[in-house]
Scaffold this motif. Structure first.
Motif, PDB file in Angstrom:
ATOM      1  N   MET A   1      26.671  42.425  53.355  1.00 14.94           N
ATOM      2  CA  MET A   1      26.798  43.489  52.367  1.00 14.94           C
ATOM      3  C   MET A   1      25.769  43.305  51.258  1.00 14.94           C
ATOM      4  SD  MET A   1      30.112  44.546  50.054  1.00 14.94           S
ATOM      5  CE  MET A   1      31.104  44.839  51.526  1.00 14.94           C
ATOM      6  N   HIS A   2      25.140  44.409  50.861  1.00 11.63           N
ATOM      7  CA  HIS A   2      24.134  44.351  49.805  1.00 11.63           C
ATOM      8  C   HIS A   2      24.795  43.934  48.488  1.00 11.63           C
ATOM      9  CE1 HIS A   2      20.903  45.448  47.088  1.00 11.63           C
ATOM     10  NE2 HIS A   2      20.121  45.662  48.144  1.00 11.63           N
ATOM     11  N   PRO A   3      24.153  43.065  47.702  1.00 16.43           N
ATOM     12  CA  PRO A   3      24.743  42.648  46.417  1.00 16.43           C
ATOM     13  C   PRO A   3      25.067  43.818  45.489  1.00 16.43           C
ATOM     14  CG  PRO A   3      22.908  41.226  46.990  1.00 16.43           C
ATOM     15  CD  PRO A   3      22.903  42.333  47.997  1.00 16.43           C
ATOM     16  N   PHE A   4      24.221  44.868  45.486  1.00 18.09           N
ATOM     17  CA  PHE A   4      24.508  46.040  44.660  1.00 18.09           C
ATOM     18  C   PHE A   4      25.830  46.688  45.091  1.00 18.09           C
ATOM     19  CE2 PHE A   4      19.699  46.921  43.892  1.00 18.09           C
ATOM     20  CZ  PHE A   4      19.684  45.956  42.901  1.00 18.09           C
ATOM     21  N   LEU A   5      26.022  46.824  46.399  1.00 19.40           N
ATOM     22  CA  LEU A   5      27.252  47.431  46.903  1.00 19.40           C
ATOM     23  C   LEU A   5      28.452  46.549  46.584  1.00 19.40           C
ATOM     24  CD1 LEU A   5      28.506  49.800  48.429  1.00 19.40           C
ATOM     25  CD2 LEU A   5      28.169  48.507  50.548  1.00 19.40           C
ATOM     26  N   ASN A   6      28.272  45.261  46.703  1.00 27.44           N
ATOM     27  CA  ASN A   6      29.364  44.333  46.439  1.00 27.44           C
ATOM     28  C   ASN A   6      29.867  44.453  44.996  1.00 27.44           C
ATOM     29  OD1 ASN A   6      31.090  42.157  47.360  1.00 27.44           O
ATOM     30  ND2 ASN A   6      29.898  40.804  46.039  1.00 27.44           N
ATOM     31  N   ILE A   7      28.958  44.572  44.041  1.00 27.71           N
ATOM     32  CA  ILE A   7      29.384  44.674  42.645  1.00 27.71           C
ATOM     33  C   ILE A   7      29.996  46.047  42.370  1.00 27.71           C
ATOM     34  CG2 ILE A   7      27.245  45.536  41.579  1.00 27.71           C
ATOM     35  CD1 ILE A   7      29.513  42.721  40.216  1.00 27.71           C
ATOM     36  N   ALA A   8      29.500  47.083  43.050  1.00 30.74           N
ATOM     37  CA  ALA A   8      30.091  48.421  42.891  1.00 30.74           C
ATOM     38  C   ALA A   8      31.520  48.446  43.420  1.00 30.74           C
ATOM     39  CB  ALA A   8      29.239  49.462  43.608  1.00 30.74           C
ATOM     40  N   ILE A   9      31.761  47.766  44.525  1.00 31.26           N
ATOM     41  CA  ILE A   9      33.116  47.672  45.071  1.00 31.26           C
ATOM     42  C   ILE A   9      34.033  46.938  44.100  1.00 31.26           C
ATOM     43  CG2 ILE A   9      34.505  46.591  46.883  1.00 31.26           C
ATOM     44  CD1 ILE A   9      32.188  47.180  48.815  1.00 31.26           C
ATOM     45  N   LYS A  10      33.539  45.853  43.535  1.00 31.46           N
ATOM     46  CA  LYS A  10      34.331  45.108  42.552  1.00 31.46           C
ATOM     47  C   LYS A  10      34.720  46.011  41.384  1.00 31.46           C
ATOM     48  CE  LYS A  10      34.062  41.170  39.341  1.00 31.46           C
ATOM     49  NZ  LYS A  10      33.209  40.048  38.842  1.00 31.46           N
ATOM     50  N   ALA A  11      33.756  46.791  40.887  1.00 39.57           N
ATOM     51  CA  ALA A  11      34.023  47.682  39.757  1.00 39.57           C
ATOM     52  C   ALA A  11      35.002  48.785  40.144  1.00 39.57           C
ATOM     53  CB  ALA A  11      32.717  48.280  39.254  1.00 39.57           C
ATOM     54  N   ALA A  12      34.842  49.344  41.340  1.00 41.67           N
ATOM     55  CA  ALA A  12      35.716  50.432  41.771  1.00 41.67           C
ATOM     56  C   ALA A  12      37.148  49.950  41.964  1.00 41.67           C
ATOM     57  CB  ALA A  12      35.184  51.038  43.066  1.00 41.67           C
ATOM     58  N   ARG A  13      37.312  48.768  42.535  1.00 47.03           N
ATOM     59  CA  ARG A  13      38.671  48.251  42.740  1.00 47.03           C
ATOM     60  C   ARG A  13      39.341  47.924  41.403  1.00 47.03           C
ATOM     61  NH1 ARG A  13      40.655  47.778  47.539  1.00 47.03           N
ATOM     62  NH2 ARG A  13      39.374  47.542  49.405  1.00 47.03           N
ATOM     63  N   ARG A  14      38.588  47.386  40.476  1.00 42.58           N
ATOM     64  CA  ARG A  14      39.153  47.115  39.145  1.00 42.58           C
ATOM     65  C   ARG A  14      39.543  48.431  38.476  1.00 42.58           C
ATOM     66  NH1 ARG A  14      42.505  45.026  35.844  1.00 42.58           N
ATOM     67  NH2 ARG A  14      41.782  44.844  33.676  1.00 42.58           N
ATOM     68  N   ALA A  15      38.686  49.437  38.608  1.00 43.89           N
ATOM     69  CA  ALA A  15      38.993  50.751  38.050  1.00 43.89           C
ATOM     70  C   ALA A  15      40.264  51.315  38.676  1.00 43.89           C
ATOM     71  CB  ALA A  15      37.816  51.700  38.283  1.00 43.89           C
ATOM     72  N   GLY A  16      40.391  51.182  39.987  1.00 43.04           N
ATOM     73  CA  GLY A  16      41.581  51.680  40.663  1.00 43.04           C
ATOM     74  C   GLY A  16      42.851  51.005  40.185  1.00 43.04           C
ATOM     75  N   GLN A  17      42.780  49.714  39.912  1.00 43.71           N
ATOM     76  CA  GLN A  17      43.945  49.001  39.380  1.00 43.71           C
ATOM     77  C   GLN A  17      44.380  49.587  38.041  1.00 43.71           C
ATOM     78  OE1 GLN A  17      42.665  44.928  39.144  1.00 43.71           O
ATOM     79  NE2 GLN A  17      42.836  44.555  41.351  1.00 43.71           N
ATOM     80  N   LEU A  18      43.414  49.865  37.185  1.00 38.65           N
ATOM     81  CA  LEU A  18      43.738  50.422  35.875  1.00 38.65           C
ATOM     82  C   LEU A  18      44.306  51.833  36.001  1.00 38.65           C
ATOM     83  CD1 LEU A  18      40.635  49.270  33.790  1.00 38.65           C
ATOM     84  CD2 LEU A  18      42.960  48.353  33.684  1.00 38.65           C
ATOM     85  N   VAL A  19      43.718  52.638  36.864  1.00 42.31           N
ATOM     86  CA  VAL A  19      44.201  54.003  37.075  1.00 42.31           C
ATOM     87  C   VAL A  19      45.666  53.986  37.518  1.00 42.31           C
ATOM     88  CG1 VAL A  19      43.978  56.015  38.586  1.00 42.31           C
ATOM     89  CG2 VAL A  19      41.949  55.039  37.512  1.00 42.31           C
ATOM     90  N   LEU A  20      46.004  53.131  38.457  1.00 37.75           N
ATOM     91  CA  LEU A  20      47.379  53.050  38.940  1.00 37.75           C
ATOM     92  C   LEU A  20      48.318  52.506  37.865  1.00 37.75           C
ATOM     93  CD1 LEU A  20      46.965  51.795  42.618  1.00 37.75           C
ATOM     94  CD2 LEU A  20      47.350  54.129  41.790  1.00 37.75           C
ATOM     95  N   ARG A  21      47.840  51.554  37.089  1.00 42.36           N
ATOM     96  CA  ARG A  21      48.682  50.986  36.036  1.00 42.36           C
ATOM     97  C   ARG A  21      49.097  52.055  35.039  1.00 42.36           C
ATOM     98  NH1 ARG A  21      45.986  46.344  32.691  1.00 42.36           N
ATOM     99  NH2 ARG A  21      46.005  45.385  34.765  1.00 42.36           N
ATOM    100  N   TYR A  22      48.146  52.895  34.628  1.00 45.46           N
ATOM    101  CA  TYR A  22      48.440  53.943  33.664  1.00 45.46           C
ATOM    102  C   TYR A  22      49.260  55.080  34.272  1.00 45.46           C
ATOM    103  CZ  TYR A  22      45.343  52.166  29.987  1.00 45.46           C
ATOM    104  OH  TYR A  22      44.773  51.421  28.992  1.00 45.46           O
ATOM    105  N   SER A  23      49.252  55.221  35.579  1.00 38.57           N
ATOM    106  CA  SER A  23      49.930  56.358  36.210  1.00 38.57           C
ATOM    107  C   SER A  23      51.436  56.341  35.989  1.00 38.57           C
ATOM    108  CB  SER A  23      49.623  56.390  37.715  1.00 38.57           C
ATOM    109  OG  SER A  23      50.205  55.286  38.383  1.00 38.57           O
ATOM    110  N   SER A  24      51.997  55.187  35.681  1.00 39.99           N
ATOM    111  CA  SER A  24      53.432  55.090  35.451  1.00 39.99           C
ATOM    112  C   SER A  24      53.822  55.401  34.011  1.00 39.99           C
ATOM    113  CB  SER A  24      53.928  53.684  35.817  1.00 39.99           C
ATOM    114  OG  SER A  24      53.326  52.710  34.975  1.00 39.99           O
ATOM    115  N   GLN A  25      52.841  55.676  33.164  1.00 39.03           N
ATOM    116  CA  GLN A  25      53.122  55.960  31.755  1.00 39.03           C
ATOM    117  C   GLN A  25      52.291  57.137  31.255  1.00 39.03           C
ATOM    118  OE1 GLN A  25      51.554  52.584  29.301  1.00 39.03           O
ATOM    119  NE2 GLN A  25      51.249  51.594  31.272  1.00 39.03           N
TER     120      GLN A  25
END
Length: 264
Positions: A1-25
């Protein structure tokens, strides 16, 4: 996997965690109006900040174009970010929204991530290396006939002056296909074209962050992407037509047939 893609995946998954966390409130989430039918929440801003922090932590010299904070100057690499594509859906707990991150290098899209945190579906692509869904190779559909196709679209809800143009195109296509879906997240719609769930997609007036990642996914999955003139300026015009190679031309013909001579 390209390093650029790897860091984008890390950012997207972290973003998804935050989105789901806020969805309950959501009842406590601050909401502002940016314009007609266009909203931004504190979730959008916090998630975007987290994505930018991760990307800049790895590549501090890269430029950034983000929906909420705009343009951040840098070198010839530019990250294009939509922290929450489908904000209205999100506010109504309608489970169709996504995180979209793309990397552009000298006007060419090179990396793409669209993440659906509700379904834990991660769509990724690197230029020249194909597209994947959760590490499984994906391809556009093999459907060869427009009348057998299922299409996606989006309303020009921020620019209602173009609504009649969209309605005219929809009127033709609803009669000539098996159906048209409007789900409310362009990034996911484009990812669905890349994975064969939709046979094609068209929309008027998108922003680069709505479609940059999705368009690269489609190209890497074997599909075609163009603007309404048939050219490659879709990120500039905001107007896009995309499909597999068999139905792209007839779909584009119908879209073009409904455009007024002075359409921009």
């Amino acid at each position: 996997m390209h390093p650029f893609l790897n860091i984008a995946i890390k950012a997207a998954r972290r973003a998804g965690q935050l989105v789901l966390r806020y969805s309950s409130q959501l009842e406590r989430v601050a909401i502002e109006s940016k314009g007609r039918n266009d909203f931004v929440t504190e979730v959008d801003r916090q998630v975007e900040g987290e994505i930018i922090s991760i990307l800049q932590g790895a590549y501090p010299d890269h430029a950034i174009l983000a929906e909420e904070s705009g343009s951040h100057q840098g070198n010839e690499f530019e990250w294009i970010i939509d922290p929450l594509d489908g904000t209205t859906n999100y506010l109504h707990s309608y489970p169709q929204f996504s995180v979209s991150i793309a990397l552009r290098h000298k006007d060419k899209l090179t990396q793409a991530v669209v993440f659906d945190p509700m379904r834990d579906e991660l769509f990724t692509a690197s230029r020249g290396e194909g597209a994947q869904l959760n590490d499984r190779r994906i391809r556009v559909s093999k459907n060869s006939r427009l009348e057998h196709s299922l299409l996606g679209t989006g309303f020009p809800f921020k620019d209602l002056d173009k609504l009649e143009i969209w309605i005219d195109t929809f009127r033709h296509l609803i009669k000539m296909t098996q159906g048209v879906r409007r789900a409310g997240s362009a990034a996911l719609d484009l990812a669905y074209v890349a994975s064969g769930r939709l046979d094609g997609f068209w929309e008027i007036g998108l922003h680069p962050w709505d479609m940059a990642a999705g368009c690269l996914l489609i190209e890497e999955a074997g599909g075609l992407v163009c603007d309404f003139s048939g050219g490659q300026d879709y990120l500039q015009t905001g107007n896009v037509v995309t499909a597999n190679s068999a139905i792209h031309a007839p779909l584009l013909d119908i879209v073009q047939s409904g455009l007024p001579p002075d359409f921009v």
